[in-house]
Enzyme design. Structure first.
Site, PDB file in Angstrom:
ATOM      1  N   ASP A  44      -3.603  -2.894  12.798  1.00 41.27           N
ATOM      2  CA  ASP A  44      -4.038  -2.582  11.436  1.00 41.27           C
ATOM      3  C   ASP A  44      -4.363  -3.912  10.780  1.00 41.27           C
ATOM      4  O   ASP A  44      -3.469  -4.653  10.381  1.00 41.27           O
ATOM      5  CB  ASP A  44      -2.923  -1.842  10.687  1.00 41.27           C
ATOM      6  CG  ASP A  44      -3.287  -1.486   9.250  1.00 41.27           C
ATOM      7  OD1 ASP A  44      -4.408  -1.800   8.812  1.00 41.27           O
ATOM      8  OD2 ASP A  44      -2.437  -0.876   8.566  1.00 41.27           O
ATOM      9  N   HIS A  69       0.817  -1.208   0.000  1.00 42.15           N
ATOM     10  CA  HIS A  69       0.000   0.000   0.000  1.00 42.15           C
ATOM     11  C   HIS A  69       0.857   1.267   0.000  1.00 42.15           C
ATOM     12  O   HIS A  69       0.348   2.362   0.240  1.00 42.15           O
ATOM     13  CB  HIS A  69      -0.940  -0.004   1.203  1.00 42.15           C
ATOM     14  CG  HIS A  69      -2.057  -0.987   1.056  1.00 42.15           C
ATOM     15  ND1 HIS A  69      -1.853  -2.349   1.128  1.00 42.15           N
ATOM     16  CD2 HIS A  69      -3.375  -0.826   0.820  1.00 42.15           C
ATOM     17  CE1 HIS A  69      -2.995  -2.975   0.945  1.00 42.15           C
ATOM     18  NE2 HIS A  69      -3.933  -2.081   0.756  1.00 42.15           N
ATOM     19  N   GLY A 120       2.063  -3.369  16.168  1.00 38.44           N
ATOM     20  CA  GLY A 120       2.841  -2.165  15.905  1.00 38.44           C
ATOM     21  C   GLY A 120       4.308  -2.295  16.262  1.00 38.44           C
ATOM     22  O   GLY A 120       5.123  -1.486  15.806  1.00 38.44           O
ATOM     23  N   TRP A 134     -16.811 -17.108  10.431  1.00 41.30           N
ATOM     24  CA  TRP A 134     -18.035 -16.315  10.428  1.00 41.30           C
ATOM     25  C   TRP A 134     -17.899 -15.018  11.233  1.00 41.30           C
ATOM     26  O   TRP A 134     -18.634 -14.066  11.008  1.00 41.30           O
ATOM     27  CB  TRP A 134     -19.205 -17.141  10.969  1.00 41.30           C
ATOM     28  CG  TRP A 134     -18.908 -17.832  12.274  1.00 41.30           C
ATOM     29  CD1 TRP A 134     -19.071 -17.331  13.521  1.00 41.30           C
ATOM     30  CD2 TRP A 134     -18.365 -19.132  12.435  1.00 41.30           C
ATOM     31  NE1 TRP A 134     -18.674 -18.230  14.470  1.00 41.30           N
ATOM     32  CE2 TRP A 134     -18.232 -19.363  13.834  1.00 41.30           C
ATOM     33  CE3 TRP A 134     -17.982 -20.155  11.553  1.00 41.30           C
ATOM     34  CZ2 TRP A 134     -17.731 -20.557  14.356  1.00 41.30           C
ATOM     35  CZ3 TRP A 134     -17.489 -21.337  12.079  1.00 41.30           C
ATOM     36  CH2 TRP A 134     -17.358 -21.525  13.472  1.00 41.30           C
ATOM     37  N   LYS A 135     -16.943 -14.974  12.158  1.00 38.67           N
ATOM     38  CA  LYS A 135     -16.775 -13.774  12.974  1.00 38.67           C
ATOM     39  C   LYS A 135     -16.221 -12.622  12.131  1.00 38.67           C
ATOM     40  O   LYS A 135     -16.678 -11.483  12.233  1.00 38.67           O
ATOM     41  CB  LYS A 135     -15.853 -14.065  14.157  1.00 38.67           C
ATOM     42  CG  LYS A 135     -16.430 -15.097  15.121  1.00 38.67           C
ATOM     43  CD  LYS A 135     -15.471 -15.406  16.263  1.00 38.67           C
ATOM     44  CE  LYS A 135     -16.054 -16.475  17.178  1.00 38.67           C
ATOM     45  NZ  LYS A 135     -15.132 -16.811  18.289  1.00 38.67           N
TER      46      LYS A 135
END
Length: 335
Positions: free
Chosen positions: A174, A45, A307, A226-227
Protein backbone atom coordinates in the site's frame (compact mmCIF):
# COMPACT_ATOMS: atom_id res chain seq x y z
CA UNK A 1 -0.62 7.04 25.04
CA UNK A 2 -4.38 6.56 25.18
CA UNK A 3 -5.79 3.33 23.74
CA UNK A 4 -9.40 2.58 22.89
CA UNK A 5 -10.85 -0.92 22.41
CA UNK A 6 -11.51 -1.66 18.74
CA UNK A 7 -15.21 -2.38 19.26
CA UNK A 8 -15.67 0.88 21.17
CA UNK A 9 -14.07 2.85 18.34
CA UNK A 10 -16.14 1.02 15.74
CA UNK A 11 -19.33 1.55 17.72
CA UNK A 12 -18.74 5.24 18.30
CA UNK A 13 -18.19 5.98 14.61
CA UNK A 14 -21.15 3.80 13.66
CA UNK A 15 -23.41 5.86 15.93
CA UNK A 16 -22.21 9.09 14.33
CA UNK A 17 -22.92 7.78 10.84
CA UNK A 18 -26.41 6.73 11.88
CA UNK A 19 -27.04 10.33 12.95
CA UNK A 20 -26.08 11.46 9.45
CA UNK A 21 -28.59 9.25 7.70
CA UNK A 22 -26.69 6.05 6.96
CA UNK A 23 -28.66 2.82 7.04
CA UNK A 24 -27.63 0.46 9.83
CA UNK A 25 -25.80 -1.88 7.43
CA UNK A 26 -23.92 0.89 5.62
CA UNK A 27 -23.03 2.68 8.87
CA UNK A 28 -21.64 -0.55 10.28
CA UNK A 29 -19.44 -1.27 7.25
CA UNK A 30 -18.17 2.28 6.77
CA UNK A 31 -17.35 2.63 10.48
CA UNK A 32 -15.64 -0.77 10.47
CA UNK A 33 -13.39 0.26 7.56
CA UNK A 34 -12.40 3.44 9.43
CA UNK A 35 -11.76 1.52 12.66
CA UNK A 36 -9.79 -1.23 10.89
CA UNK A 37 -7.49 1.36 9.35
CA UNK A 38 -6.54 2.62 12.81
CA UNK A 39 -6.39 -0.94 14.17
CA UNK A 40 -3.82 -1.78 11.49
CA UNK A 41 -1.70 1.28 12.25
CA UNK A 42 -2.90 3.56 9.42
CA UNK A 43 -4.12 6.19 11.88
CA UNK A 44 -4.09 9.05 9.35
CA UNK A 45 -6.81 7.38 7.27
CA UNK A 46 -8.78 5.86 10.13
CA UNK A 47 -9.97 7.75 13.18
CA UNK A 48 -7.97 10.87 12.27
CA UNK A 49 -9.74 11.16 8.91
CA UNK A 50 -13.25 10.59 10.27
CA UNK A 51 -14.07 14.21 11.32
CA UNK A 52 -13.10 15.45 7.84
CA UNK A 53 -15.35 12.78 6.32
CA UNK A 54 -18.25 14.17 8.35
CA UNK A 55 -17.40 17.68 7.08
CA UNK A 56 -17.63 16.41 3.51
CA UNK A 57 -21.08 15.00 4.28
CA UNK A 58 -22.14 18.36 5.74
CA UNK A 59 -20.78 20.17 2.65
CA UNK A 60 -22.76 17.92 0.33
CA UNK A 61 -19.75 16.27 -1.31
CA UNK A 62 -20.66 12.84 0.09
CA UNK A 63 -24.18 11.59 -0.70
CA UNK A 64 -24.73 9.11 2.13
CA UNK A 65 -27.50 7.09 0.46
CA UNK A 66 -25.97 6.82 -3.02
CA UNK A 67 -24.44 3.57 -4.28
CA UNK A 68 -22.53 2.75 -7.49
CA UNK A 69 -24.49 2.37 -10.73
CA UNK A 70 -23.12 0.22 -13.57
CA UNK A 71 -22.78 2.18 -16.80
CA UNK A 72 -20.95 -0.24 -19.12
CA UNK A 73 -19.78 -3.87 -19.33
CA UNK A 74 -17.62 -5.92 -21.68
CA UNK A 75 -16.61 -9.42 -20.59
CA UNK A 76 -14.69 -9.16 -17.32
CA UNK A 77 -14.47 -5.34 -17.48
CA UNK A 78 -17.10 -3.08 -15.97
CA UNK A 79 -17.54 0.67 -15.57
CA UNK A 80 -19.48 2.13 -12.63
CA UNK A 81 -20.65 5.60 -11.55
CA UNK A 82 -20.13 6.16 -7.81
CA UNK A 83 -22.78 8.92 -7.70
CA UNK A 84 -20.69 10.69 -5.02
CA UNK A 85 -21.52 8.00 -2.49
CA UNK A 86 -19.30 7.38 0.58
CA UNK A 87 -15.83 6.60 -0.76
CA UNK A 88 -15.00 3.60 1.40
CA UNK A 89 -18.39 1.97 0.73
CA UNK A 90 -18.08 2.57 -3.02
CA UNK A 91 -14.56 1.12 -3.06
CA UNK A 92 -15.51 -1.92 -0.97
CA UNK A 93 -18.45 -2.57 -3.32
CA UNK A 94 -16.31 -2.29 -6.46
CA UNK A 95 -13.60 -4.59 -5.13
CA UNK A 96 -16.31 -7.09 -4.16
CA UNK A 97 -17.66 -6.88 -7.70
CA UNK A 98 -14.16 -7.41 -9.17
CA UNK A 99 -13.77 -10.48 -6.92
CA UNK A 100 -17.14 -11.80 -8.09
CA UNK A 101 -16.09 -11.43 -11.72
CA UNK A 102 -12.75 -13.12 -11.02
CA UNK A 103 -14.47 -16.10 -9.43
CA UNK A 104 -16.27 -16.88 -12.69
CA UNK A 105 -14.03 -15.33 -15.37
CA UNK A 106 -10.55 -15.69 -13.85
CA UNK A 107 -10.18 -11.93 -13.42
CA UNK A 108 -12.36 -8.90 -12.94
CA UNK A 109 -11.71 -5.22 -13.61
CA UNK A 110 -13.98 -2.49 -12.29
CA UNK A 111 -13.41 1.18 -13.09
CA UNK A 112 -15.26 3.71 -10.92
CA UNK A 113 -15.94 7.42 -11.50
CA UNK A 114 -17.48 10.24 -9.48
CA UNK A 115 -16.62 8.72 -6.13
CA UNK A 116 -15.06 10.13 -2.96
CA UNK A 117 -11.82 9.53 -1.06
CA UNK A 118 -11.59 5.80 -0.37
CA UNK A 119 -9.78 6.43 2.94
CA UNK A 120 -7.23 3.61 3.47
CA UNK A 121 -6.52 2.08 0.07
CA UNK A 122 -4.94 -1.01 1.59
CA UNK A 123 -8.36 -2.05 2.90
CA UNK A 124 -9.34 -3.23 -0.56
CA UNK A 125 -6.12 -5.17 -1.10
CA UNK A 126 -6.72 -7.03 2.18
CA UNK A 127 -10.36 -7.54 1.15
CA UNK A 128 -9.27 -9.27 -2.08
CA UNK A 129 -6.52 -11.30 -0.41
CA UNK A 130 -8.97 -12.53 2.25
CA UNK A 131 -11.08 -13.80 -0.66
CA UNK A 132 -8.06 -15.66 -2.08
CA UNK A 133 -7.50 -13.15 -4.88
CA UNK A 134 -4.52 -11.24 -6.15
CA UNK A 135 -5.41 -7.59 -6.61
CA UNK A 136 -4.29 -4.27 -8.03
CA UNK A 137 -6.17 -1.08 -7.26
CA UNK A 138 -5.45 2.62 -7.37
CA UNK A 139 -7.14 6.01 -7.23
CA UNK A 140 -6.38 9.49 -8.43
CA UNK A 141 -6.47 12.49 -6.11
CA UNK A 142 -6.59 16.26 -6.10
CA UNK A 143 -3.42 17.86 -7.58
CA UNK A 144 -0.84 17.69 -4.80
CA UNK A 145 2.33 16.51 -6.53
CA UNK A 146 4.50 18.54 -8.93
CA UNK A 147 5.80 16.64 -11.97
CA UNK A 148 9.51 15.99 -11.65
CA UNK A 149 11.33 19.26 -12.34
CA UNK A 150 8.27 21.46 -11.72
CA UNK A 151 7.10 23.59 -8.78
CA UNK A 152 3.37 23.53 -9.54
CA UNK A 153 1.28 20.55 -8.41
CA UNK A 154 -0.63 19.10 -11.36
CA UNK A 155 -0.23 15.38 -10.58
CA UNK A 156 -1.79 13.43 -7.71
CA UNK A 157 -0.22 11.44 -4.91
CA UNK A 158 -2.15 8.46 -6.28
CA UNK A 159 -2.10 5.46 -3.90
CA UNK A 160 -1.29 2.08 -5.46
CA UNK A 161 -2.19 -1.24 -3.80
CA UNK A 162 -0.97 -4.67 -4.90
CA UNK A 163 -2.05 -7.75 -2.93
CA UNK A 164 -1.09 -11.44 -3.05
CA UNK A 165 -2.94 -13.89 -0.76
CA UNK A 166 -0.81 -16.12 1.47
CA UNK A 167 -1.84 -18.65 4.11
CA UNK A 168 0.91 -17.46 6.46
CA UNK A 169 -0.04 -13.80 6.12
CA UNK A 170 -1.03 -11.87 3.02
CA UNK A 171 1.53 -9.81 1.11
CA UNK A 172 -0.03 -6.36 0.61
CA UNK A 173 1.76 -3.30 -0.73
CA UNK A 174 0.00 0.00 0.00
CA UNK A 175 2.07 2.90 -1.27
CA UNK A 176 1.64 6.54 -2.19
CA UNK A 177 3.56 8.07 -5.09
CA UNK A 178 5.62 10.16 -2.69
CA UNK A 179 8.30 9.13 -0.24
CA UNK A 180 5.76 9.97 2.51
CA UNK A 181 1.99 10.32 2.16
CA UNK A 182 0.45 13.59 3.32
CA UNK A 183 -1.21 11.68 6.13
CA UNK A 184 2.20 10.49 7.28
CA UNK A 185 3.59 14.04 7.05
CA UNK A 186 0.79 15.23 9.33
CA UNK A 187 1.52 12.42 11.79
CA UNK A 188 5.20 13.36 12.00
CA UNK A 189 4.38 17.05 12.35
CA UNK A 190 1.85 16.49 15.12
CA UNK A 191 4.38 14.30 16.94
CA UNK A 192 7.02 17.03 16.61
CA UNK A 193 9.35 14.71 14.69
CA UNK A 194 11.52 15.10 11.63
CA UNK A 195 11.22 12.58 8.80
CA UNK A 196 13.82 9.77 8.77
CA UNK A 197 14.88 10.75 5.22
CA UNK A 198 14.22 13.75 2.97
CA UNK A 199 10.55 13.83 1.97
CA UNK A 200 10.07 17.03 -0.03
CA UNK A 201 11.15 20.58 -0.69
CA UNK A 202 11.19 23.73 1.45
CA UNK A 203 10.44 27.29 0.28
CA UNK A 204 13.99 27.68 -1.05
CA UNK A 205 13.67 24.56 -3.19
CA UNK A 206 15.96 22.48 -0.99
CA UNK A 207 15.22 18.94 0.08
CA UNK A 208 14.08 18.78 3.71
CA UNK A 209 13.06 16.36 6.45
CA UNK A 210 10.73 18.94 8.03
CA UNK A 211 7.13 17.78 7.45
CA UNK A 212 5.69 21.24 8.17
CA UNK A 213 7.85 22.79 5.44
CA UNK A 214 6.70 20.19 2.92
CA UNK A 215 3.04 20.73 3.81
CA UNK A 216 3.57 24.48 3.40
CA UNK A 217 5.12 24.24 -0.07
CA UNK A 218 2.91 21.31 -1.20
CA UNK A 219 6.04 19.89 -2.83
CA UNK A 220 6.40 16.32 -1.65
CA UNK A 221 9.20 14.21 -3.10
CA UNK A 222 8.07 11.50 -5.56
CA UNK A 223 9.57 8.12 -4.69
CA UNK A 224 12.20 7.24 -7.25
CA UNK A 225 12.25 10.93 -8.25
CA UNK A 226 11.07 11.02 -11.89
CA UNK A 227 9.91 7.40 -11.70
CA UNK A 228 7.28 8.13 -9.05
CA UNK A 229 6.20 11.19 -11.02
CA UNK A 230 5.76 9.12 -14.17
CA UNK A 231 3.89 6.35 -12.38
CA UNK A 232 1.49 8.90 -10.87
CA UNK A 233 0.64 10.15 -14.34
CA UNK A 234 0.03 6.65 -15.73
CA UNK A 235 -2.23 5.60 -12.84
CA UNK A 236 -4.26 8.79 -13.23
CA UNK A 237 -4.70 8.27 -16.97
CA UNK A 238 -5.73 4.63 -16.63
CA UNK A 239 -8.25 5.25 -13.85
CA UNK A 240 -9.90 8.31 -15.39
CA UNK A 241 -9.98 7.00 -18.96
CA UNK A 242 -11.37 3.54 -18.10
CA UNK A 243 -13.90 5.00 -15.66
CA UNK A 244 -15.00 7.79 -17.99
CA UNK A 245 -14.30 10.09 -15.09
CA UNK A 246 -12.18 13.07 -14.12
CA UNK A 247 -8.39 13.14 -14.21
CA UNK A 248 -6.40 14.71 -11.39
CA UNK A 249 -6.12 18.10 -13.10
CA UNK A 250 -9.91 18.16 -13.59
CA UNK A 251 -10.79 17.24 -10.00
CA UNK A 252 -9.74 20.36 -8.15
CA UNK A 253 -9.88 23.97 -9.29
CA UNK A 254 -9.76 27.34 -7.55
CA UNK A 255 -13.55 27.40 -7.39
CA UNK A 256 -13.70 23.87 -5.88
CA UNK A 257 -10.47 23.07 -4.00
CA UNK A 258 -11.81 20.02 -2.13
CA UNK A 259 -11.23 16.43 -3.20
CA UNK A 260 -14.25 14.62 -4.64
CA UNK A 261 -15.47 13.15 -7.97
CA UNK A 262 -12.43 10.85 -8.09
CA UNK A 263 -11.66 8.02 -10.54
CA UNK A 264 -10.57 4.58 -9.30
CA UNK A 265 -9.47 1.18 -10.63
CA UNK A 266 -10.01 -2.26 -9.07
CA UNK A 267 -8.66 -5.52 -10.48
CA UNK A 268 -8.97 -8.97 -8.92
CA UNK A 269 -7.18 -12.03 -10.31
CA UNK A 270 -8.04 -15.59 -9.34
CA UNK A 271 -4.64 -17.34 -9.01
CA UNK A 272 -6.32 -20.75 -9.08
CA UNK A 273 -7.89 -20.13 -12.49
CA UNK A 274 -4.63 -21.11 -14.20
CA UNK A 275 -1.40 -22.71 -13.01
CA UNK A 276 -0.64 -25.12 -10.21
CA UNK A 277 -1.60 -24.16 -6.62
CA UNK A 278 1.44 -26.03 -5.22
CA UNK A 279 3.73 -23.94 -7.41
CA UNK A 280 2.00 -20.80 -6.19
CA UNK A 281 2.59 -21.73 -2.53
CA UNK A 282 6.21 -22.76 -3.19
CA UNK A 283 7.02 -19.44 -4.84
CA UNK A 284 5.59 -17.58 -1.86
CA UNK A 285 7.41 -19.73 0.69
CA UNK A 286 10.78 -19.57 -1.05
CA UNK A 287 10.59 -15.83 -1.68
CA UNK A 288 9.50 -14.79 1.82
CA UNK A 289 12.02 -17.16 3.41
CA UNK A 290 14.83 -15.69 1.30
CA UNK A 291 13.82 -12.16 2.33
CA UNK A 292 13.80 -13.02 6.02
CA UNK A 293 17.19 -14.75 5.79
CA UNK A 294 18.90 -11.99 3.81
CA UNK A 295 21.96 -10.51 5.52
CA UNK A 296 20.90 -7.36 7.35
CA UNK A 297 22.51 -3.99 6.79
CA UNK A 298 21.48 -3.13 10.36
CA UNK A 299 21.06 -6.00 12.85
CA UNK A 300 18.49 -3.97 14.76
CA UNK A 301 16.31 -3.47 11.66
CA UNK A 302 14.09 -6.42 10.76
CA UNK A 303 13.49 -7.28 7.11
CA UNK A 304 9.75 -7.38 6.51
CA UNK A 305 7.61 -8.08 3.47
CA UNK A 306 4.82 -5.61 2.62
CA UNK A 307 1.95 -6.18 5.04
CA UNK A 308 3.97 -8.03 7.68
CA UNK A 309 4.13 -5.06 10.04
CA UNK A 310 0.38 -4.56 9.58
CA UNK A 311 -0.31 -8.08 10.84
CA UNK A 312 1.83 -7.53 13.95
CA UNK A 313 0.26 -4.14 14.64
CA UNK A 314 -3.23 -5.59 14.22
CA UNK A 315 -2.60 -8.30 16.81
CA UNK A 316 -1.11 -5.82 19.30
CA UNK A 317 -3.89 -3.26 18.91
CA UNK A 318 -6.64 -5.84 19.25
CA UNK A 319 -5.04 -7.03 22.49
CA UNK A 320 -4.11 -3.68 24.04
CA UNK A 321 -6.55 -1.30 22.35
CA UNK A 322 -6.09 1.01 19.38
CA UNK A 323 -3.81 4.04 19.98
CA UNK A 324 -5.64 7.32 19.44
CA UNK A 325 -4.68 10.95 19.05
CA UNK A 326 -6.74 12.34 21.94
CA UNK A 327 -7.65 15.49 20.01
CA UNK A 328 -9.20 13.46 17.20
CA UNK A 329 -10.88 11.03 19.58
CA UNK A 330 -12.45 13.94 21.44
CA UNK A 331 -13.72 15.34 18.13
CA UNK A 332 -15.34 12.04 17.23
CA UNK A 333 -16.97 11.78 20.66
CA UNK A 334 -18.47 15.25 20.16
CA UNK A 335 -19.94 14.60 16.71
Amino acid sequence: MKRVPFEEMHGQMRQVLLKYGFSAERANLSARLFAEASRDGVYSHGLNRFPRFIEFIQNGYVKVNNSPLRTAQMGAIEQWDGQQGPGNLNAHFCMARAIELAQTKGMGLVALRDTNHWMRGGSYGWQAADAGMMAICFTNTTPNLPPWGAKEAVLGNNPLIIAVPRSGGHVVLDTAMTQFSFGKLESYRRAGKMLPVEGGFDEKGNLTRDPAQIEKTNRALPFGFWKGSGLSLMLDLMASMLAGGKSTIQISRQDRPDEYNLSQFFMAINPNSIGEPRHYEQVLTDTITAMHRAARADEKQAILYPGERVIKTRVENMKLGVPVDEEYWTKVLSL
